[in-house]
Structure formats: C-alpha cells, structure tokens
Motif scaffolding. Structure first.
Motif, PDB file in Angstrom:
ATOM      1  N   ASP A  32       0.397  -1.324   0.116  1.00 19.37           N
ATOM      2  CA  ASP A  32       0.257   0.426  -0.065  1.00 19.37           C
ATOM      3  C   ASP A  32       0.816   1.230  -0.561  1.00 19.37           C
ATOM      4  OD1 ASP A  32      -1.955   1.735   1.098  1.00 19.37           O
ATOM      5  OD2 ASP A  32      -3.210   0.433   1.114  1.00 19.37           O
ATOM      6  N   VAL A  79      -5.147   0.598   6.355  1.00 20.81           N
ATOM      7  CA  VAL A  79      -5.843  -0.709   6.481  1.00 20.81           C
ATOM      8  C   VAL A  79      -4.673  -1.592   7.790  1.00 20.81           C
ATOM      9  CG1 VAL A  79      -4.992  -2.456   4.773  1.00 20.81           C
ATOM     10  CG2 VAL A  79      -5.813  -1.132   4.091  1.00 20.81           C
ATOM     11  N   ASN A 125      -1.979  -8.677   2.057  1.00 19.99           N
ATOM     12  CA  ASN A 125      -3.742  -7.513   1.288  1.00 19.99           C
ATOM     13  C   ASN A 125      -2.512  -6.541   0.193  1.00 19.99           C
ATOM     14  OD1 ASN A 125      -5.883  -6.326   2.911  1.00 19.99           O
ATOM     15  ND2 ASN A 125      -4.780  -4.862   2.373  1.00 19.99           N
ATOM     16  N   SER A 127      -4.818  -3.780  -1.474  1.00 22.27           N
ATOM     17  CA  SER A 127      -5.880  -3.160  -1.397  1.00 22.27           C
ATOM     18  C   SER A 127      -5.612  -1.798  -2.475  1.00 22.27           C
ATOM     19  CB  SER A 127      -5.916  -1.819  -0.790  1.00 22.27           C
ATOM     20  OG  SER A 127      -6.454  -2.305   0.830  1.00 22.27           O
ATOM     21  N   ALA A 156      -8.634  -5.894  -3.203  1.00 16.09           N
ATOM     22  CA  ALA A 156     -10.359  -4.752  -3.432  1.00 16.09           C
ATOM     23  C   ALA A 156     -10.576  -5.512  -4.570  1.00 16.09           C
ATOM     24  CB  ALA A 156      -9.891  -4.050  -2.851  1.00 16.09           C
ATOM     25  N   SER A 167      -7.326  -8.493  -8.280  1.00  9.53           N
ATOM     26  CA  SER A 167      -8.297  -8.899  -8.019  1.00  9.53           C
ATOM     27  C   SER A 167      -9.318 -10.342  -8.817  1.00  9.53           C
ATOM     28  CB  SER A 167      -9.788  -7.787  -7.445  1.00  9.53           C
ATOM     29  OG  SER A 167     -10.209  -7.138  -8.512  1.00  9.53           O
ATOM     30  N   GLY A 200     -17.104  -2.488   4.665  1.00 11.45           N
ATOM     31  CA  GLY A 200     -16.396  -1.487   4.062  1.00 11.45           C
ATOM     32  C   GLY A 200     -16.930   0.333   3.829  1.00 11.45           C
ATOM     33  N   ASN A 218     -13.906  -0.290  -0.974  1.00 10.74           N
ATOM     34  CA  ASN A 218     -13.228  -1.837  -0.740  1.00 10.74           C
ATOM     35  C   ASN A 218     -12.168  -2.302  -0.613  1.00 10.74           C
ATOM     36  OD1 ASN A 218     -15.962  -2.616  -2.248  1.00 10.74           O
ATOM     37  ND2 ASN A 218     -15.172  -3.376  -4.424  1.00 10.74           N
ATOM     38  N   SER A 219     -11.304  -1.555  -0.861  1.00  8.23           N
ATOM     39  CA  SER A 219     -10.127  -1.038  -0.059  1.00  8.23           C
ATOM     40  C   SER A 219     -10.449  -1.295   1.332  1.00  8.23           C
ATOM     41  CB  SER A 219      -8.989   0.127   0.203  1.00  8.23           C
ATOM     42  OG  SER A 219      -9.085   0.367  -1.146  1.00  8.23           O
ATOM     43  N   ALA A 222     -11.402  -4.779   2.235  1.00  9.36           N
ATOM     44  CA  ALA A 222     -10.275  -6.597   1.512  1.00  9.36           C
ATOM     45  C   ALA A 222      -9.979  -6.123   3.342  1.00  9.36           C
ATOM     46  CB  ALA A 222      -9.334  -5.848   0.548  1.00  9.36           C
ATOM     47  N   ALA A 223      -9.288  -5.333   3.501  1.00  7.65           N
ATOM     48  CA  ALA A 223      -8.635  -5.222   4.798  1.00  7.65           C
ATOM     49  C   ALA A 223      -9.821  -5.915   6.034  1.00  7.65           C
ATOM     50  CB  ALA A 223      -7.941  -3.610   5.746  1.00  7.65           C
TER      51      ALA A 223
ATOM     52  N   GLN B  63      -7.879   3.387  -6.770  1.00  3.40           N
ATOM     53  CA  GLN B  63      -9.432   2.054  -5.996  1.00  3.40           C
ATOM     54  C   GLN B  63     -10.067   3.940  -5.664  1.00  3.40           C
ATOM     55  OE1 GLN B  63     -11.119  -0.577  -4.769  1.00  3.40           O
ATOM     56  NE2 GLN B  63      -9.941  -1.671  -5.840  1.00  3.40           N
TER      57      GLN B  63
END
Lengths: 278, 143
Positions: A32, A79, A125, A127, A156, A167, A200, A218-219, A222-223, B63
């Motif tokens: 990230d 996250v 992860n 994201s 994500a 994804s 989320g 959605n980040s 996912a976390a 995102q």
C-alpha cells in the motif's frame, strides 16, 4: 513441502475457525502507501524493520529497499489498523508501493508483490487495483506463486466488474463491501470474480499523522477479510490458501445462515447478496 | 469553454449522488487539471499540484474511496481551489488499460454525512464512461 491440515468433514464452524484466535504468529503484508508504525492506535503491531519500500535508486532503477518507511497518504495505516483491530496479535509488515515517485503504480506493485511473495507472508493484502492488461500475466504469475507457497493474497475488487488486477485472479481472495457494520461479518459471493463481501462502508480508521477518519471503499473491505484470514491462520497455521478460503467461505454469513446458495448474482446497484448482507 | 461532455459527466455525478458539487479532473504530467466543475464552472482549466491528498491516493491506487463528514477532515488535494477541506468526499478513478486518466469527484453530500455504497457504484459506472471520453480526448490531442 507445504504441510496441510484436514478440514473437519462436517464443515468448518465459526467456533472451529475463529474461537480463541488472535492472529499470533501470522505476518500480514500490507502492500500500500506505507504504514505509520508509530500510530497510537496500531498498538505496536507493525514490524517496521521487516518492511520494504519500492523506490528509485541512484541509477534510476526501481528497487525494493528493505527497512522502515513512512505512509505517503494514510491509506496503508488505515488498512493496517483494520487488520490489527481484528487480529491484534498479528504482525503487520508494510510494503510501500504508492507515493514512490514511480511513473506507474503497476511497476511498483509488481516489484513490491514479488518481494512479499519471496518473504512468504501468511497473508498479503492488496487494497489497490491496476488495469494494465500488459502486465496481467506477470501479476497473475506472482499471485499464483504466492498461492503455491502458502500465502493468501487478499485484494480489493471493483464494484462494477470492470477489469481490476489482481482482484480478478482466481488464486486471490477478492473483496467488495457488504452492508454490515459488524467487522467480523462477511459474505460469500457466488458470482465471481468478487468472492467475498466484508465491512467497508463508513469505517472508523486510523489515518496519517496519528489521526482517525471515517472512510468507505473496497480497500477497507479487503482489509477486514485479511484480518479474518489472519485469525484463521493463527489458529490453524497449516491451512493452505485453498483451505483458508474454504474456511472463510463456510463461515460466511450467507452460507451459515442460508442453506441455499441461490442468493443471486453480484451485480452493481441492486444485488441480492449485497442487499442481504447487512 | 468547458467541453459539454465533461460538464455532463460532472453534472451527472452531482445529481446522482446528491453532492453539492462535482468535478471531472484530468491527470496531467504535472498533477491534475479541472476539466469540469459543477456548479463552479469557473474552475474549469484550473491546475492542481500533486500532494499527499486523497485525489493523489485514488489516482495512484486505482481504488474508489469516500470520506465521511463525521470524520476528521483529511487533505483532499483540492484545497488550493476550494479554499477549505471538503466535509464529505467521494473520489473515483477513471482508468483505461493501465492508466488513470482522470478522477470523478463528488463533494459534500447534502442529504447525509457520507456518500453511500450506491453512490460509489453509480460514480464508478460514470467513471467508466469518463475513461472512454478522456481516452479519446488524449488520442485526439496526439498525446
């Protein structure tokens, strides 16, 4: 050789999957924007020295430099905070690929993910999402390699089903937002590529410079799934990614609570699973 | 003069989400350029530098993300033109084949403290259209 453990023949219950789990012994890589390791709400969970940053060296080459680094935006810290809240004993390791000055986040993501796969983190992860088809194969191979060495990649998803890597890869646990405010409540989506829904929406998260804020995306779903995966893995360390996904599937709210999986297809705006995912 | 298609996209975002304002922002080599702004049409053509704000994050990370009005205001990257941090904000990337060409930004939802997941999905749909438009703009300009 990767050891595997059998799942209970009767299926995995939430007790079997989660009870007593803390995340201990599990390393979660956060690919990230970096993580503010000294953030007061992270409880010292970040192993700053074990992380890495993707950056340009003196010759202009993109390299992975192991070691501590800061958070360029706050996103990675958010996250990490979610993972820590769910799995407080898990070790968070930051792999910074954003805010590095690289002209393309894709190149940084490839480099950072490649490094993370070599470290064999239990959970990775991501994201983030890239749309560059030219690197899809290389990214796919990295995600497959992670899968084969026992690392579960959680990514994500896009809400609209548009191309977004990684994804869309089957080896990855892809996640979008559900409607629940329960951080442990997750759902299975029977219509891939998005496989799971998790919290989320309007999430209170740690942010840059010691702050907190409320975010949606959605980040952060996912976390949440990464945190849940870390819990499962800490209790059942021999589970392979396939089994880990299966455990998450079997404990999904719409699998446990609804005998039939005919919950409808995940689409945008109006969808049976998301509508029932509170 | 603002491109009418750019304006229509920004207007659609504003109407669909109930935001007090919406921008279509193009990504440039130096940072960002406001291509259309509703209702602040005078902002069209204005440049924004790269910072550590939310629009930079969304452009880099690919995102969508929104921030609630009930939270501590975070740096958005729009402050040089807005004069203040927005209370609530939704930012969605407009990406096509590996490149984020622009962003759709909704500012300050009027009917709630935060943009909903339905808002996010709607703007993502519009972002797909915007990506095509911006891609054709770029192809037409020879860049």
């Amino acid at each position: 050789m990767l050891r595997t453990a059998p799942l209970p023949p009767e299926g995995t219950s939430t007790d079997w999957t989660f009870d007593g789990a803390t995340g201990a012994g599990v390393r979660v890589a956060i690919i990230d924007s970096g993580v503010q390791s000294a953030h007061p709400d992270l409880g010292g969970c970040v192993a700053a020295d074990l992380g890495a940053i993707v950056e340009f060296d003196d010759t202009g080459m993109l390299v992975v430099r192991p070691g501590p680094h800061d958070d360029a935006y706050g996103h990675g810290t958010a996250v990490a905070g979610i993972v820590h809240d769910l799995a407080p004993a898990a070790t968070v390791v930051s792999v910074r690929v954003l805010g590095t000055g690289a002209p393309s986040p894709t190149a940084s993501l490839l480099a950072g993910l490649g490094w993370a796969v070599e470290q064999r983190f239990e959970v990775i992860n991501i994201s983030l999402g890239v749309t560059e088809r030219a690197v899809a194969l290389e990214l796919h191979e990295l995600c497959d390699r992670a899968y084969f060495v026992g690392s579960l990649v959680v990514a994500a998803a896009s809400n609209t089903g548009r191309i977004s890597y990684p994804s869309m890869f089957a080896s990855v646990a892809s996640v979008a937002c559900n409607l629940s405010d329960d951080p442990r409540r997750h759902h299975y989506n029977p219509d891939p590529p998005t496989e799971f829904l998790a919290r989320g929406i309007d999430v209170d998260v740690a942010w840059a410079r010691g702050q907190r804020t409320r975010v949606t995306g959605n980040s952060f779903a996912a976390a949440h799934l990464s945190g849940l995966a870390a819990l499962v893995k800490s209790k059942h360390p021999d589970l392979a990614p396939l089994q880990l996904k299966s455990a998450l599937w079997s404990t999904a709210a719409n699998v446990r609570e609804t005998p039939s999986l005919e919950a409808g297809r995940l689409s945008r705006l109006t969808h049976a699973v998301r509508a029932g995912s509170a | 003069m603002t491109d009418p298609v750019h304006h229509a996209l920004a207007d659609a975002v504003s109407r669909a989400t109930g935001a007090s304002g919406a921008w279509l922002v193009g990504v440039t080599a130096a940072g960002f350029e406001v291509l259309a702004a509703v209702p602040q049409g005078s902002l069209g053509g204005s440049a924004l530098p790269r910072t550590s704000g939310l629009i930079d994050l969304v452009a880099a990370g690919g995102q969508a993300m929104s921030v609630s009005a009930t939270s501590t205001p975070v740096e958005s990257g729009l402050e040089p033109l807005l004069g203040a941090r927005p209370e609530s904000l939704l930012c969605v990337p407009c990406a096509d084949d590996g490149e984020v060409l622009g962003l759709l930004v909704a500012l300050n939802k009027q009917t709630a403290a935060a943009f909903s997941i339905d808002d996010v999905e709607m703007v993502e749909l519009l972002a797909g259209i915007a990506a095509v438009v911006l891609g054709r703009d770029r192809a037409g300009s020879g860049r």
